[in-house]
Design an enzyme around this catalytic site. Structure first.
Site, PDB file in Angstrom:
ATOM      1  N   ASP A  67       0.826  -1.214   0.000  1.00 17.63           N
ATOM      2  CA  ASP A  67       0.000   0.000   0.000  1.00 17.63           C
ATOM      3  C   ASP A  67       0.858   1.262   0.000  1.00 17.63           C
ATOM      4  OD1 ASP A  67       0.996  -0.264   2.583  1.00 17.63           O
ATOM      5  OD2 ASP A  67      -0.936  -0.736   3.477  1.00 17.63           O
ATOM      6  N   ASN A 134      -7.505  -2.047  14.197  1.00 18.88           N
ATOM      7  CA  ASN A 134      -8.889  -2.368  13.818  1.00 18.88           C
ATOM      8  C   ASN A 134      -8.952  -3.642  12.955  1.00 18.88           C
ATOM      9  OD1 ASN A 134      -7.855  -1.576  11.375  1.00 18.88           O
ATOM     10  ND2 ASN A 134      -9.129   0.248  11.148  1.00 18.88           N
ATOM     11  N   HIS A 136      -7.139  -4.201  10.196  1.00 15.44           N
ATOM     12  CA  HIS A 136      -6.865  -4.033   8.756  1.00 15.44           C
ATOM     13  C   HIS A 136      -5.583  -4.761   8.343  1.00 15.44           C
ATOM     14  CE1 HIS A 136      -4.546   0.074   9.203  1.00 15.44           C
ATOM     15  NE2 HIS A 136      -3.673  -0.907   9.126  1.00 15.44           N
ATOM     16  N   GLU A 141      -9.600  -1.572   5.149  1.00 15.29           N
ATOM     17  CA  GLU A 141     -10.211  -1.143   6.397  1.00 15.29           C
ATOM     18  C   GLU A 141     -11.507  -1.919   6.657  1.00 15.29           C
ATOM     19  OE1 GLU A 141      -8.446   0.476   8.257  1.00 15.29           O
ATOM     20  OE2 GLU A 141      -7.909   2.492   7.637  1.00 15.29           O
TER      21      GLU A 141
HETATM   22  C1  GLP Z   1      -0.280   0.486   8.590  1.00 16.57           C
HETATM   23  C2  GLP Z   1      -0.046  -0.288   7.264  1.00 16.57           C
HETATM   24  C3  GLP Z   1      -0.231  -1.754   7.483  1.00 16.57           C
HETATM   25  C4  GLP Z   1       0.452  -2.127   8.774  1.00 16.57           C
HETATM   26  C5  GLP Z   1      -0.353  -1.584   9.914  1.00 16.57           C
HETATM   27  C6  GLP Z   1       0.287  -1.748  11.268  1.00 16.57           C
HETATM   28  O1  GLP Z   1      -1.209   1.469   8.519  1.00 16.57           O
HETATM   29  N1  GLP Z   1      -0.844   0.114   6.177  1.00 16.57           N
HETATM   30  O2  GLP Z   1       0.299  -2.478   6.381  1.00 16.57           O
HETATM   31  O3  GLP Z   1       0.485  -3.523   8.920  1.00 16.57           O
HETATM   32  O4  GLP Z   1      -0.793  -0.284   9.653  1.00 16.57           O
HETATM   33  O5  GLP Z   1       1.208  -0.767  11.577  1.00 16.57           O
HETATM   34  P1  GLP Z   1       2.186  -0.883  12.790  1.00 16.57           P
HETATM   35  O6  GLP Z   1       3.042  -2.070  12.538  1.00 16.57           O
HETATM   36  O7  GLP Z   1       2.973   0.390  12.775  1.00 16.57           O
HETATM   37  O8  GLP Z   1       1.364  -1.052  14.023  1.00 16.57           O
END
Ligand code: GLP
Length: 238
Positions: A67, A134, A136, A141
């Site tokens: 992404d 959440n 995702h 989402e």
């Molecule tokens: C982000 C990314 C995800 C990631 C998630 C967790 O927004 N788009 O691919 O896995 O959120 O982030 P973090 O590892 O910083 O908690």
């Protein structure tokens, strides 16, 4: 689903890095689906160490990332292109031309056409995932349906709040992103999800404690994949 319960996030990261290294040793020109975020930083640090020790090379590897924010130039400190360059690509022997992050600055239709074409031309041997608080995956989402293909999303307010720790203020967190769809993620031959942080506890429970697939908790679609491993520290075990 296979579960690996570790002592701590350091052990999780090391295990995941060894798995990725094994994939690349077995297939030098493997295509890796990669992720960004705090949960995967240490995985990449481990991979960089393998490269520095001479036990791993990325010279024939190709990558596709999950992404990207819409509206952040690649040079922006919080763009996912910058994240990948800083944490992995600039530190190993990968050919940057073989790395792909969706181009978040183009018009949405152009981004999606480019992204879907790239996904079709680079079937992934592996997909690394983190998870949002959440539930995702990528930026899929919570919703009442899954988007199968790459699509533009309006970020959940919870996601913007979670990710605001990387920005000067929440107002600077983009409101939109482009993400692989749930179907794109599921096409990878092998998936590893690494879970870190107390705020992921509820999503992890939804994933592990029953067999329902609920698009309001997007990670639950992983229950339908034939080769998925969830790696998490013992303190998060439901
Ligand atoms: C982000 C990314 C995800 C990631 C998630 C967790 O927004 N788009 O691919 O896995 O959120 O982030 P973090 O590892 O910083 O908690």
């Amino acid at each position: 689903m296979k579960k690996i319960i570790t002592q701590n996030h350091e052990e999780s990261s090391s295990l995941v890095a060894y798995s990725i290294a094994d994939i690349v040793r077995e297939k030098k020109d493997a295509c890796l689906g990669l992720a960004t975020g705090g949960s995967v930083e240490l995985v990449y640090a481990n991979l960089v160490q393998f490269f520095e020790k001479g036990t791993m090379s990325f010279s024939d590897v190709t990558t596709v990332n999950l992404d990207e924010y819409i509206g952040l130039p690649p040079s922006h400190l919080q763009s996912y292109r910058r994240f990948m360059d800083q944490n992995l690509f600039d530190l190993v022997d990968i050919d940057k031309a073989n790395t792909y992050i969706p181009p978040g600055m183009q018009a949405p239709e152009a981004i999606l056409a480019d992204f879907q074409k790239m996904l079709a031309s680079r079937p992934r041997d592996f997909q690394l995932l983190g998870i949002g608080s959440n539930g995702h995956i990528g930026f899929n989402e919570p919703d009442s349906f899954f988007g199968a293909n790459a699509h533009v999303v309006t970020l959940d307010e919870q996601t913007r709040k979670d990710n605001s720790r990387f920005f000067d203020s929440i107002d600077e967190v983009p409101r939109q992103a482009v993400t692989m769809g749930a179907g794109d993620i599921m096409k990878a031959s092998k998936i590893i999800l690494i879970v870190r942080g107390e705020n992921k506890r509820d999503a992890l429970r939804e994933l592990l404690s029953h067999d329902r697939v609920d698009p309001r908790v997007p990670c639950t679609i992983l229950k339908c994949h034939k080769d998925v491993t969830i790696v998490y520290p013992k303190e998060l075990a439901p």
